[in-house]
Write an enzyme that holds these catalytic residues in place. Structure first.
Site: not given
Length: 302
Positions: A20, A68-69, A128, A189-191
Site C-alpha cells: 500500500s 516518507n512522511a 495511523c 512490517i510497516n515502515t
C-alpha cells in the site's frame, strides 16, 4: 508447479502483491506491469473523507532506502468507489483495500462503505495516530489493537488483515492481540520511524521531521519480525519490508509468510513485481519445488 496460495479462504494465483502507498491504485503502473499477473493489488490507504497529507518536503533518500512522511494523502472513499474500484475490476487479480483513519469511528465508516463493494480483503493500517488517545498510534498498544480489530470485524463483510507497526518493543505481543481480536491475517512490517538532517542547511530533510523508513535496509528486521510472529500466531502473514528481488521474497516466505508485498522497489523499477514472480517460479523449478506451500515457514537450523 503450483504457485497459488490461500489467504483467508481466498485463492491468489501467486503470493506476490503490491504494498500500500507504493502502487497507487494500480492505474499509474498498469502500462508497466500486467496487473493480471499479480496475486493481488493492495491500494493506497483510503479514509472516510479526503486527506491532504503532510506539508512538503515529504520524501527523502537515505542509505539503503527512503524516508516518507506523505501523511496518507488520499481522495476519500467516495471517489475511490467511483473511480478506483471499477478500474481494478477490469483485471483478473485480487483487490485488497488499505483502510486508514484517525479514530475507530473513521475506520468503521470506510469499512461499512466497502461492505457491498467487489473487493476481496481489507488491510487496516493501524499505524495511523489515534487522535482520541493523545497521538499514540493504534498499533503500538496491544489492548488498543485487540479492541479496534474486534470492532472492525463486527462491521466488515470481507476478511480483515491488520497491518502491524514495527515500532514496538515486542511484535509478537501486538500480533497476538490482533489475532485475539479476530484478525483473519496480518501484514508486516510497516515502515520504521527515522529521521534525516541536511548538514548544509541544518534543517530537517522532511517537513514532518520524522518519516517512515522503507527499502532494503529494513529487510533483515522485517524477516526477523515475520519469523517471530509466525511462531506466535496461527493466522497467515503477508510479509513486506525491503523486498527488492525474488530472493528477498523467498526469504520472507521461508520465514513464515504466506504472501509478500513489494513496496519501495516499485519506485526504482516499475517492472519489479513481474520479475519477482518469474524469479520465484525459476527458484521452484531449479529446486524441484512442486507447490509453493512447501516453502512457507520451511527455514531450519543448520
Amino acid at each position: 508447479m503450483n504457485t497459488k496460495v490461500d489467504l483467508c479462504g481466498i485463492t491468489l494465483k501467486n503470493p506476490v502483491m503490491t504494498a500500500s502507498g507504493t502502487f497507487g491504485s494500480g492505474e499509474e503502473y498498469s502500462e508497466f506491469v500486467d496487473l493480471n499477473g499479480l496475486g493481488a493489488v493492495v491500494t493506497k490507504g483510503v479514509a472516510n473523507v479526503p486527506w491532504e497529507g503532510n506539508p512538503t518536503p515529504r520524501v527523502a533518500e537515505v542509505y539503503g532506502g527512503m524516508l516518507n512522511a506523505i501523511g496518507l494523502q488520499n481522495p476519500g472513499i467516495d471517489l475511490f468507489i467511483e473511480r478506483d474500484i471499477p478500474f481494478l475490476k477490469k483485471f483478473d487479480t485480487r483487490i485488497i483495500v488499505n483502510v486508514c483513519g484517525h479514530t475507530t469511528e473513521e475506520y468503521i465508516e470506510v469499512v461499512e462503505r466497502l461492505k457491498d463493494q467487489p473487493v476481496d480483503m481489507l488491510e487496516i493500517n493501524i499505524s495511523c495516530p489515534n487522535v482520541k488517545e493523545g497521538g499514540i498510534a493504534f498499533g503500538q498498544n496491544a489492548k488498543m489493537v485487540e479492541a479496534i480489530t474486534k470492532e472492525i470485524k463486527q462491521h466488515a463483510a470481507q476478511p480483515v488483515i491488520m497491518k502491524l507497526s514495527p515500532n514496538v518493543t515486542d511484535i509478537t505481543e501486538i500480533a497476538k492481540a490482533a489475532e485475539a481480536g479476530g484478525a483473519d491475517a496480518l501484514s508486516m512490517i510497516n515502515t520504521i520511524t527515522g529521521m534525516k538532517i541536511d548538514i548544509r542547511t541544518r534543517r530537517f530533510a522532511l517537513a514532518n521531521r520524522t518519516g517512515g523508513m522503507s527499502g532494503p535496509a529494513v529487510h533483515p528486521v522485517a524477516v526477523r519480525m515475520v519469523y517471530q510472529t509466525a511462531q506466535a500466531v496461527r493466522i497467515p502473514i503477508i510479509g513486506m519490508g525491503g523486498i527488492m528481488t525474488a530472493e528477498d521474497a523467498i526469504e520472507m516466505i521461508l520465514a513464515g509468510a504466506t504472501a509478500v508485498s513489494v513496496g519501495t522497489a516499485n519506485f526504482t523499477n516499475p517492472h519489479v513485481t513481474a520479475e519477482i514472480i518469474a524469479g520465484i517460479k525459476g527458484y521452484m523449478e531449479e529446486n524441484q519445488v512442486r507447490d509453493i506451500k512447501e516453502l512457507i515457514g520451511a527455514v531450519h537450523d543448520r
